[in-house]
Design a protein around this motif. Sequence first.
Motif, PDB file in Angstrom:
ATOM      1  N   LEU A 165     -13.879 -10.994  -7.094  1.00 44.83           N
ATOM      2  CA  LEU A 165     -14.419  -9.674  -6.773  1.00 44.83           C
ATOM      3  C   LEU A 165     -15.682  -9.805  -5.938  1.00 44.83           C
ATOM      4  N   TRP A 202      -9.457  -5.203   4.893  1.00 43.37           N
ATOM      5  CA  TRP A 202      -8.203  -5.480   4.190  1.00 43.37           C
ATOM      6  C   TRP A 202      -7.121  -5.801   5.203  1.00 43.37           C
ATOM      7  N   GLU A 216      -3.704  -5.900  -0.882  1.00 42.98           N
ATOM      8  CA  GLU A 216      -5.015  -6.493  -1.175  1.00 42.98           C
ATOM      9  C   GLU A 216      -5.988  -5.432  -1.656  1.00 42.98           C
ATOM     10  N   LYS A 217      -5.960  -4.267  -1.022  1.00 42.63           N
ATOM     11  CA  LYS A 217      -6.850  -3.179  -1.434  1.00 42.63           C
ATOM     12  C   LYS A 217      -6.488  -2.698  -2.839  1.00 42.63           C
ATOM     13  N   TYR A 223      -7.725  -5.192  -5.337  1.00 42.51           N
ATOM     14  CA  TYR A 223      -9.176  -5.048  -5.486  1.00 42.51           C
ATOM     15  C   TYR A 223      -9.499  -3.840  -6.363  1.00 42.51           C
ATOM     16  N   GLU A 248     -14.898 -10.845  -2.345  1.00 41.89           N
ATOM     17  CA  GLU A 248     -14.357  -9.751  -1.537  1.00 41.89           C
ATOM     18  C   GLU A 248     -15.433  -8.732  -1.196  1.00 41.89           C
TER      19      GLU A 248
END
Length: 144
Positions: A113, A39, A44-45, A48, A116
Motif C-alpha cells: 500500500l 494505474w 490494480e485500482k 488498491y 503504491e
Amino acid sequence: MVLFFVSYDIYDSVLYIKYYIIGVLEFDIKNKEVPENDWSTKSEKYEYDVLLYIISKGGPAAVYEIKEALRMNQPTVRNICQRAEKQSSIAKYENGSRRKLMYGPTWTGLLELCSENPKMLNEMNTILDAWFIQPKFIENLKVE
C-alpha cells in the motif's frame, strides 16, 4: 477503536511487542487518493481500493462488508481477496461461512500500500496502532 501505546524490541531474532491501553483512537486515514494515470489496469485500482478499505477499517473485514462499502460485485471482491491472499497482501483472520471469511492485512500488504501511495507512510503510525492490537496480525508478522 481503542488507542494503545505499542513498543517493540528484537532480542536474538525474536520480536517482543508490549502494548498498553491509552484511550480512544479515531481512525481516519488521509492521503488515500492516487492519481488515475498511476494505474495501468482497472483491476490494480480495485485491488488498491480493497486493500485500503481493509487497512483503514482497523479490523478484519468480510467480503460482503467490503462489497457493500465499495459498491462492487461480491464475486469481484472475493476474487480480489483470493488474489491478494496468494500475493500475501492479506490473510484470513477468521474462518466462517463464505460470507463471513474475515480478511486483514499482512506486513507485505502494508508495504505494498505504501509503495503504491508513498503518502501513506505519513499514516503508518495510525495504521500500526490499529493493527498491532489484532492477534492474527502479530502472528502473521512473526511468520514474515
